[in-house]
Design a protein around this motif. Sequence first.
Motif, PDB file in Angstrom:
ATOM      1  N   ASP A  54      -1.228  12.987  -7.003  1.00  0.00           N
ATOM      2  CA  ASP A  54      -1.233  11.560  -6.668  1.00  0.00           C
ATOM      3  C   ASP A  54       0.182  10.984  -6.721  1.00  0.00           C
ATOM      4  O   ASP A  54       0.576  10.204  -5.843  1.00  0.00           O
ATOM      5  CB  ASP A  54      -2.147  10.807  -7.634  1.00  0.00           C
ATOM      6  N   GLY A  55       0.953  11.355  -7.732  1.00  0.00           N
ATOM      7  CA  GLY A  55       2.321  10.853  -7.836  1.00  0.00           C
ATOM      8  C   GLY A  55       3.168  11.246  -6.644  1.00  0.00           C
ATOM      9  O   GLY A  55       3.985  10.457  -6.147  1.00  0.00           O
ATOM     10  N   GLN A  58       1.990   9.248  -3.457  1.00  0.00           N
ATOM     11  CA  GLN A  58       2.425   7.853  -3.442  1.00  0.00           C
ATOM     12  C   GLN A  58       3.849   7.702  -2.908  1.00  0.00           C
ATOM     13  O   GLN A  58       4.242   6.609  -2.470  1.00  0.00           O
ATOM     14  CB  GLN A  58       2.336   7.249  -4.853  1.00  0.00           C
ATOM     15  N   LYS A  59       4.625   8.782  -2.911  1.00  0.00           N
ATOM     16  CA  LYS A  59       6.004   8.718  -2.433  1.00  0.00           C
ATOM     17  C   LYS A  59       6.161   9.234  -1.006  1.00  0.00           C
ATOM     18  O   LYS A  59       7.280   9.288  -0.488  1.00  0.00           O
ATOM     19  CB  LYS A  59       6.907   9.515  -3.376  1.00  0.00           C
ATOM     20  N   GLU A  62       5.741   6.048   4.694  1.00  0.00           N
ATOM     21  CA  GLU A  62       4.654   5.247   5.268  1.00  0.00           C
ATOM     22  C   GLU A  62       4.186   5.782   6.611  1.00  0.00           C
ATOM     23  O   GLU A  62       2.993   5.738   6.933  1.00  0.00           O
ATOM     24  CB  GLU A  62       5.127   3.798   5.410  1.00  0.00           C
ATOM     25  N   TRP A  65       1.070   8.016   7.319  1.00  0.00           N
ATOM     26  CA  TRP A  65      -0.279   7.441   7.243  1.00  0.00           C
ATOM     27  C   TRP A  65      -0.695   6.766   8.551  1.00  0.00           C
ATOM     28  O   TRP A  65      -1.799   6.229   8.631  1.00  0.00           O
ATOM     29  CB  TRP A  65      -0.348   6.422   6.112  1.00  0.00           C
ATOM     30  N   ARG A  70      -7.919   3.033   5.961  1.00  0.00           N
ATOM     31  CA  ARG A  70      -7.348   2.549   4.697  1.00  0.00           C
ATOM     32  C   ARG A  70      -8.287   1.537   4.063  1.00  0.00           C
ATOM     33  O   ARG A  70      -8.946   0.769   4.756  1.00  0.00           O
ATOM     34  CB  ARG A  70      -5.985   1.919   4.988  1.00  0.00           C
ATOM     35  N   PRO A  86      -5.613   7.322 -10.006  1.00  0.00           N
ATOM     36  CA  PRO A  86      -5.213   8.602  -9.406  1.00  0.00           C
ATOM     37  C   PRO A  86      -6.396   9.452  -8.953  1.00  0.00           C
ATOM     38  O   PRO A  86      -6.368  10.032  -7.855  1.00  0.00           O
ATOM     39  CB  PRO A  86      -4.428   9.285 -10.535  1.00  0.00           C
ATOM     40  N   ARG A  89      -7.840   7.855  -5.789  1.00  0.00           N
ATOM     41  CA  ARG A  89      -6.983   8.042  -4.608  1.00  0.00           C
ATOM     42  C   ARG A  89      -7.027   9.485  -4.092  1.00  0.00           C
ATOM     43  O   ARG A  89      -7.070   9.720  -2.879  1.00  0.00           O
ATOM     44  CB  ARG A  89      -5.549   7.629  -4.945  1.00  0.00           C
ATOM     45  N   ARG A  98      -6.994   6.597   2.993  1.00  0.00           N
ATOM     46  CA  ARG A  98      -5.969   6.066   2.102  1.00  0.00           C
ATOM     47  C   ARG A  98      -6.554   4.900   1.316  1.00  0.00           C
ATOM     48  O   ARG A  98      -7.133   3.973   1.899  1.00  0.00           O
ATOM     49  CB  ARG A  98      -4.762   5.580   2.907  1.00  0.00           C
ATOM     50  N   ASP A 100      -5.644   1.965  -1.632  1.00  0.00           N
ATOM     51  CA  ASP A 100      -4.718   1.235  -2.500  1.00  0.00           C
ATOM     52  C   ASP A 100      -5.543   0.631  -3.633  1.00  0.00           C
ATOM     53  O   ASP A 100      -6.499  -0.111  -3.373  1.00  0.00           O
ATOM     54  CB  ASP A 100      -4.006   0.127  -1.721  1.00  0.00           C
TER      55      ASP A 100
END
Length: 644
Positions: A54-55, A58-59, A62, A65, A70, A86, A89, A98, A100
């Motif tokens: 997950d970490g 997240q990086k 954009e 995607w 979403r 986490p 997601r 996706r 958020d």
Amino acid sequence: MILPAHALHWLPPCPDLDRRLAALKADHGRADGLAEAMALANTRLDFLQTRRLDGIVQKLPEEVWSGRPRLRVTLLGTGTMEHLPPGIRVAALRRGLRVDCAVSGYGQWRQDILDPGSPLAAAKPDVLLLAVDPAELLPELPLSASAEDAAQAVEAVAEEVVGLWRRARERTGAAIIHQAMPLNEPATFGHLERLVPASRGALAAALDAKLVEAAARERVLLLDLRTALAEIGAREVGDLRLWHHAKQAISPAATPWYGEQVGRILAALRGLSKKVLVLDLDNTLWGGVIGDDGLAGIVLGQGSATGEAFVAFQRHVHRLSRRGVVLAVSSKNNLDTAEAVFRDHPEMVLRREDIAAFEANWEDKPSALRRIARDLELGIDSLVFFDDNPAERELVRRTLPEVAVPEVPDAPELYVQTLADAGYFEAVAFTVDDAKRTDQYRANAERKQMAAGSTDMDGFLRDLGMVLEVRRFTPVDLPRITQLINKTNQFNLTTRRYTEPEVQELAADAQVLAYAARLRDRFGDNGIIAIIIGRRIDAGGRPALDLDTWLMSCRVLGRTVEQAMLRVVAEDARVHGIGLLLGTYLPSPKNGMVREHYPRLGFAPDGDEGEATRWRLDLEAADLPTAPHVALDLHLTPQQRPEA
């Protein structure tokens, strides 16, 4: 405490996980980063591995995607929930979604719902997950209280919760998921607990029943952890020490499992649940090899534990079919030999008519799966492939990563549990059309046979005897309409997604004209096959209908239904004093087939807005296309009915 090995048992292990995670992290801008992340999400991850993935995800930049569905999700509840996103997601990523995640302040769920100044509305969530500890909701009564007093107290609490659901929906328009959990307290009376009306156990059971009843009435979804916990064991998921020290109802080690439960509901809300179960035959639906053992030699039915296990699996599969899952077969076998088992074996639960697509030949399985998807007019990502052979499973995973391929245990006694636990076919609604799904696909195959035998398309369309029934959105159709809006990808001009509360608001909006169309023909009822939503706007001083959504089922392509729908909308718009139709094509990874939809119907270009192209049709001058073989059955009253 570690997550038990059986928690995500249907996912394959990843022996080189550390290396692949490190490579993805080192080059998080790589073009295939999202595909690699999704592949890793579809392996068996523990809590720490889930957080690592997950970490990294997240990086990711954009742009990877682009075009992906979403959802914005807000978690409200009584306990500590910061450790849960986490897992949610990654479970959503497993399904190509996706998510958020926002987490409300500790214990602030009532205030966030009731206070107009809370950050809840500003977050604009698509989904609210309400995870309230049942102990906090229970009324405090003397143990000697009567059954009537207990019932009244429970009713009052249920009414409060329903009021909060309604308030949250009014403020946000979000879909609401209410988490149902068993009471995390030991019984005061032992096995007598639920027979004492005012005991904590009896009150919790009564409140749970009330809330389930209210959820069905209020169209609130349930995250039913009671059932799930019964399968995995409550002590594997929660720990009283963690609850008392950190108010964590869900243990950190169990967050991959919890995220999986939430993720499958979120995916279903966006129409990402799987649609087709593709089954192998030998040692999957029966024991043995039909080509070698013959009809009398395969293991199936009463007389052996293994034979009974195969029957139980077939019963489970048949129940899935009755609720709308489409069944298909992919087997390396002679077609006549394979079909004979369905026709002639007395212990077979599944019959040939239950199978919408039947591939029995000696070609490779990926090719068979591609043909099944093509014949059913569905995306390859709609399929689940269930095969006892690990080599075939691995080949499909490598060749067709969009296909879901569960790990199948060696023991057929565990087949039912494996398929059920995997949650590929999660539903957020059940409609009459769902129950007819197999019949609809079988009828569609008959239509194709008829078309193949016709000498001309005009004669084929005439002989179909099509009747297009068009209605305004009605409450009884809202679940099916929402389902179509969220799962239709190919014939969908904008792929805008709406929750059921949002669809309900659109239906009630005086500035919106919304249409749901059902198609019947000589082979049967296709169900609701088209949705159009238009919003009345002012376009340079002229009343116009801006077509926010136009989607159709691919099953009815080539039957001039889109021409008939345009005529209905155009004439109804005229009745409302509207002389201009505006349409938008917003490209997505899957809707390229409708790129020329508006120009084919006579719309003129009206400029571009970023990736979107805009189109207009002047109804005062337009020569509307005709659909001579589609009879109209319109229910647009009190508005004037357009001519057929």
